[in-house]
Design an enzyme around this catalytic site. Structure first.
Site, PDB file in Angstrom:
ATOM      1  N   CYS A 111      28.658  89.847  98.893  1.00 43.00           N
ATOM      2  CA  CYS A 111      29.257  91.784  99.050  1.00 43.00           C
ATOM      3  C   CYS A 111      28.873  92.496 100.290  1.00 43.00           C
ATOM      4  O   CYS A 111      30.195  93.336 100.579  1.00 43.00           O
ATOM      5  CB  CYS A 111      28.300  92.606  97.787  1.00 43.00           C
ATOM      6  SG  CYS A 111      26.581  92.736  97.994  1.00 43.00           S
ATOM      7  N   PHE A 148      26.709  86.900  90.238  1.00 42.03           N
ATOM      8  CA  PHE A 148      26.955  85.215  90.342  1.00 42.03           C
ATOM      9  C   PHE A 148      26.370  85.118  91.400  1.00 42.03           C
ATOM     10  O   PHE A 148      26.113  83.253  91.715  1.00 42.03           O
ATOM     11  CB  PHE A 148      27.924  84.224  89.633  1.00 42.03           C
ATOM     12  CG  PHE A 148      28.933  84.487  90.037  1.00 42.03           C
ATOM     13  CD1 PHE A 148      29.676  83.677  91.564  1.00 42.03           C
ATOM     14  CD2 PHE A 148      30.191  84.812  90.707  1.00 42.03           C
ATOM     15  CE1 PHE A 148      30.389  83.403  92.553  1.00 42.03           C
ATOM     16  CE2 PHE A 148      31.107  85.669  91.830  1.00 42.03           C
ATOM     17  CZ  PHE A 148      31.085  83.964  92.694  1.00 42.03           C
ATOM     18  N   LYS A 208      19.344  90.271  82.834  1.00 41.99           N
ATOM     19  CA  LYS A 208      20.136  89.274  81.997  1.00 41.99           C
ATOM     20  C   LYS A 208      20.633  89.126  83.253  1.00 41.99           C
ATOM     21  O   LYS A 208      21.781  90.035  83.941  1.00 41.99           O
ATOM     22  CB  LYS A 208      21.347  90.421  81.565  1.00 41.99           C
ATOM     23  CG  LYS A 208      21.967  90.058  80.665  1.00 41.99           C
ATOM     24  CD  LYS A 208      22.975  88.812  80.607  1.00 41.99           C
ATOM     25  CE  LYS A 208      24.201  89.486  81.518  1.00 41.99           C
ATOM     26  NZ  LYS A 208      24.805  88.860  81.926  1.00 41.99           N
ATOM     27  N   GLU A 265      39.029  93.241  97.184  1.00 42.85           N
ATOM     28  CA  GLU A 265      38.525  91.993  97.353  1.00 42.85           C
ATOM     29  C   GLU A 265      38.455  90.892  96.389  1.00 42.85           C
ATOM     30  O   GLU A 265      38.771  90.827  95.512  1.00 42.85           O
ATOM     31  CB  GLU A 265      36.916  92.762  96.475  1.00 42.85           C
ATOM     32  CG  GLU A 265      35.706  92.054  97.107  1.00 42.85           C
ATOM     33  CD  GLU A 265      34.560  92.524  95.492  1.00 42.85           C
ATOM     34  OE1 GLU A 265      34.151  92.830  94.667  1.00 42.85           O
ATOM     35  OE2 GLU A 265      33.471  92.013  96.752  1.00 42.85           O
ATOM     36  N   GLU A 290      26.180  84.540  83.070  1.00 41.96           N
ATOM     37  CA  GLU A 290      25.662  83.459  81.836  1.00 41.96           C
ATOM     38  C   GLU A 290      26.613  82.380  82.851  1.00 41.96           C
ATOM     39  O   GLU A 290      26.472  81.663  82.244  1.00 41.96           O
ATOM     40  CB  GLU A 290      27.137  84.032  81.350  1.00 41.96           C
ATOM     41  CG  GLU A 290      28.398  84.101  81.433  1.00 41.96           C
ATOM     42  CD  GLU A 290      28.878  85.878  81.618  1.00 41.96           C
ATOM     43  OE1 GLU A 290      28.116  86.719  82.186  1.00 41.96           O
ATOM     44  OE2 GLU A 290      29.046  86.009  81.593  1.00 41.96           O
ATOM     45  N   SER A 297      30.840  93.618  90.016  1.00 41.18           N
ATOM     46  CA  SER A 297      32.154  94.272  90.588  1.00 41.18           C
ATOM     47  C   SER A 297      32.055  95.703  90.371  1.00 41.18           C
ATOM     48  O   SER A 297      31.740  95.711  89.594  1.00 41.18           O
ATOM     49  CB  SER A 297      33.114  93.145  89.536  1.00 41.18           C
ATOM     50  OG  SER A 297      33.258  93.161  88.130  1.00 41.18           O
TER      51      SER A 297
HETATM   52  P1  NAD Z   1      30.773  90.836  87.316  1.00 41.33           P
HETATM   53  O1  NAD Z   1      31.005  92.334  87.355  1.00 41.33           O
HETATM   54  O2  NAD Z   1      32.407  90.022  87.152  1.00 41.33           O
HETATM   55  O3  NAD Z   1      29.769  90.140  86.918  1.00 41.33           O
HETATM   56  C1  NAD Z   1      28.498  90.839  86.576  1.00 41.33           C
HETATM   57  C2  NAD Z   1      27.411  91.316  85.227  1.00 41.33           C
HETATM   58  O4  NAD Z   1      28.339  92.103  84.865  1.00 41.33           O
HETATM   59  C3  NAD Z   1      27.622  89.973  84.517  1.00 41.33           C
HETATM   60  O5  NAD Z   1      26.013  89.257  84.305  1.00 41.33           O
HETATM   61  C4  NAD Z   1      28.558  89.941  83.409  1.00 41.33           C
HETATM   62  O6  NAD Z   1      27.391  89.012  82.425  1.00 41.33           O
HETATM   63  C5  NAD Z   1      28.273  91.220  82.784  1.00 41.33           C
HETATM   64  N1  NAD Z   1      30.015  91.150  82.692  1.00 41.33           N
HETATM   65  C6  NAD Z   1      31.429  91.174  83.195  1.00 41.33           C
HETATM   66  N2  NAD Z   1      32.098  91.213  82.939  1.00 41.33           N
HETATM   67  C7  NAD Z   1      31.925  92.452  81.922  1.00 41.33           C
HETATM   68  C8  NAD Z   1      31.727  93.591  81.577  1.00 41.33           C
HETATM   69  N3  NAD Z   1      33.193  93.517  80.995  1.00 41.33           N
HETATM   70  N4  NAD Z   1      31.304  94.564  80.872  1.00 41.33           N
HETATM   71  C9  NAD Z   1      29.819  94.087  80.581  1.00 41.33           C
HETATM   72  N5  NAD Z   1      29.313  93.047  81.595  1.00 41.33           N
HETATM   73  C10 NAD Z   1      30.295  92.739  82.433  1.00 41.33           C
HETATM   74  O7  NAD Z   1      30.506  90.197  89.199  1.00 41.33           O
HETATM   75  P2  NAD Z   1      30.332  88.791  89.555  1.00 41.33           P
HETATM   76  O8  NAD Z   1      31.876  88.239  88.754  1.00 41.33           O
HETATM   77  O9  NAD Z   1      29.158  88.453  88.966  1.00 41.33           O
HETATM   78  O10 NAD Z   1      30.127  88.776  90.870  1.00 41.33           O
HETATM   79  C11 NAD Z   1      30.985  89.602  92.239  1.00 41.33           C
HETATM   80  C12 NAD Z   1      31.236  90.403  92.083  1.00 41.33           C
HETATM   81  O11 NAD Z   1      29.719  91.176  92.441  1.00 41.33           O
HETATM   82  C13 NAD Z   1      32.138  91.146  93.687  1.00 41.33           C
HETATM   83  O12 NAD Z   1      32.977  91.743  93.582  1.00 41.33           O
HETATM   84  C14 NAD Z   1      30.539  91.412  94.666  1.00 41.33           C
HETATM   85  O13 NAD Z   1      31.126  92.066  95.175  1.00 41.33           O
HETATM   86  C15 NAD Z   1      29.785  92.608  92.958  1.00 41.33           C
HETATM   87  N6  NAD Z   1      28.502  91.927  94.161  1.00 41.33           N
HETATM   88  C16 NAD Z   1      27.820  93.035  94.770  1.00 41.33           C
HETATM   89  C17 NAD Z   1      27.288  93.361  95.270  1.00 41.33           C
HETATM   90  C18 NAD Z   1      26.310  94.670  95.920  1.00 41.33           C
HETATM   91  O14 NAD Z   1      25.325  94.400  96.716  1.00 41.33           O
HETATM   92  N7  NAD Z   1      27.059  95.884  95.907  1.00 41.33           N
HETATM   93  C19 NAD Z   1      25.937  92.155  95.556  1.00 41.33           C
HETATM   94  C20 NAD Z   1      26.679  91.203  94.925  1.00 41.33           C
HETATM   95  C21 NAD Z   1      27.621  90.872  94.657  1.00 41.33           C
END
Ligand code: NAD
Length: 490
Positions: free
Chosen positions: A286, A154, A178, A381, A181, A231
């Site tokens: 991140c 997000f 994808k 985090e 959402e 994450s």
């Molecule tokens: P998230 O892991 O909740 O969601 C990421 C994606 O995974 C979304 O598209 C979501 O629909 C999907 N998703 C969520 N739960 C799922 C599950 N159980 N099974 C399969 N798919 C699932 O992350 P977020 O809250 O959208 O974003 C924030 C996180 O992203 C933070 O931890 C941040 O550090 C990380 N991030 C990392 C980087 C990097 O380069 N390392 C860059 C940006 C964000």
């Protein structure tokens, strides 16, 4: 629900060059700026994904067969469209994610830079050729993989999709994106602009949804590679599931970036850099500074950080966090640290919000001192405008604290001593290191990617490293002199 109340149209999928919605179950999309309902998003099913994969498969032969220099002409046009629509794209990011307009412009500008790198790929992927014995030549060419998928978080609705779209497509793949959402609106505009740039239908498709669609992507036999950003918990799940169906995968996870501050650091520069790193995008990056490791004798720098942080006004130059749940998670960490004995030097829990928005999820900058490494706030985090300060007696102790954290996205050191900086450059266990830089994001052509629990998979997601991820090498050996002598290998 009545769609007339929505700020934006219902978000659709985008398949084979046009909007696509099949009356799926939908989820509400709210703006974190004021909590208002701005759109709805389809929670797509495996059959929606299947139609998108079929469209991408149908587009693949012509797209991958097009000379790369022709493909680059589309991305030169696309770059111009990003610039032409810069304000509209930034407003979308601001509205759906909540970050300030300045931060939203910066996000779109980074997407432009990523696209410019992709336009330079013809200069970087020309292959190799050598006459290995008389009349016998070996050549290596980089070939695309086929249909690939990109799953986004997000916190950067415009930039993170551009980590993958321009490079993967320029290298001849077709793609399913994808988006998160929670912030699905920017992605559809990206699809429209790619079409306007004359990208053939089916080369780029958007399928919205949540966990179910991510799982369907991991399982779909037509998808050859998966990139994921989100994450650590989900990155691990996606990496294991996608590779278990023999896909190539690179999965970027969360972070807990440590900034080591030495007493000889330049006071004003360090304070403003550390505060900007912890608070930019409301700490939802991140690459954000999460933990400062202060080596004995830095109280004057902490005092200056408080002065800097007080310049941040929620609703003016500090955006809200993404949701009520995020607000509660972050304030929960702060309360728990306080109870465990940490000292709150600046408390953002009840901020005055400029403009008086009452329903946005605003937090002021929060600085917490005397955090110890056994506290939950030091280990997990937090993802908000919060920095914990852990004290260390010397540089070795500071590096040991950095090394002990399981993540490894970024680490930084603030000092005026080249020797001490060099120690951190060598010994920090992170993929991206900053010296007197709080957000050490590599600029193109240097690649982006962390270590340890911040990334699973071998390549980085951008820059030259991504060429390796999005292509496979074809090795061809030719002989055009039938009269030539046959030797042991021909
Ligand atoms: P998230 O892991 O909740 O969601 C990421 C994606 O995974 C979304 O598209 C979501 O629909 C999907 N998703 C969520 N739960 C799922 C599950 N159980 N099974 C399969 N798919 C699932 O992350 P977020 O809250 O959208 O974003 C924030 C996180 O992203 C933070 O931890 C941040 O550090 C990380 N991030 C990392 C980087 C990097 O380069 N390392 C860059 C940006 C964000």
């Amino acid at each position: 629900m009545a769609t007339t109340t929505l700020k934006y149209d219902e978000t659709k999928n985008y398949i084979a060059g046009k909007p696509d919605a099949n009356g799926q179950q939908r989820m509400d999309v709210h703006s974190p700026l004021d909590g208002s309902l701005i759109s709805t998003v389809p929670l797509s099913t495996a059959s929606d994904l299947d139609r998108a994969v079929k469209a991408a498969e149908a587009a693949f032969p012509a797209w991958s067969g097009m000379p790369i220099k022709e493909r680059s002409q589309i991305f030169f046009r696309y770059r111009e469209l990003l610039l032409k629509n810069r304000e509209e794209l930034a407003v979308l990011v601001h509205t759906e994610n909540g970050k300030t307009m300045d931060e939203s412009y910066a996000e779109v500008d980074k997407s432009v830079e990523l696209t410019e790198f992709a336009c330079s790929l013809p200069q970087l992927v020309q292959g190799e050729l050598l006459e290995v014995s008389k009349g016998v030549e070996c050549r290596i060419e980089r070939k695309p993989l086929g249909v690939v998928a990109s799953i986004a978080p997000f916190n950067f609705p415009n930039m993170v999709p551009h980590w993958t779209i321009p490079n993967a497509l320029m290298l001849g793949n077709t793609m399913i994106l994808k988006p998160s959402e929670i912030v699905p609106i920017s992605a559809i505009r990206i699809a429209e602009l790619l079409k306007e740039a004359a990208l053939p239908d089916g080369v780029f498709n958007v399928v919205n949804g949540d966990r179910a669609i991510v799982e369907a992507i991991c399982d779909h036999p037509g998808i050859k590679a998966v990139s994921f950003v989100g994450s650590t918990k989900v990155a691990k799940i996606v990496y294991v599931r996608a590779t278990s169906t023999l896909k190539r995968a690179v999965c970027l996870g969360g972070a807990k970036n440590h900034l080591i501050v030495l007493p000889d650091a330049h006071v004003e520069m360090t304070a403003s850099n550390v505060v900007a790193s912890m608070s930019g995008c409301a700490g939802q990056r991140c690459m954000a500074a999460a933990q400062m490791v202060g080596v004995a004798g830095i109280d004057h720098i902490i005092q200056q950080m408080i002065i800097e942080a007080k310049k941040l006004i929620p609703g003016k130059n500090l955006g809200p966090v993404i949701s009520k749940a995020a607000f509660e998670r972050i304030t929960g960490y702060i309360a728990e640290a306080e109870k465990a004995g940490a000292k709150i030097l600046l408390d953002g829990r009840n901020p005055q919000v400029e403009g008086g928005a009452k329903d946005g999820y605003y937090l002021g900058p929060t600085i917490i001192d005397h955090v110890t490494t056994d506290m939950r706030i030091a280990q997990e985090e937090v993802f908000g405008p919060v920095i914990s300060i852990v004290r260390a007696k010397d540089l070795d102790a500071a590096i040991a604290i950095e090394n002990a954290n399981p993540y490894g996205n970024a680490a930084a050191v603030f000092t005026q001593s080249g020797g001490q900086a060099r120690q951190v450059m060598e010994r920090a266990s992170a993929g991206m290191i900053g010296v007197n830089i709080g957000v050490p994001v590599p600029r193109e052509p240097f690649s982006f990617g962390g270590w340890n629990d911040s990334k699973f998979g071998t390549c980085d997601i951008t820059g030259k490293s991504s060429i390796e991820f999005w292509t496979q090498m074809k090795k061809t050996t030719t002989k055009w002199n039938p009269e030539g002598k046959t030797n042991w290998m021909s």
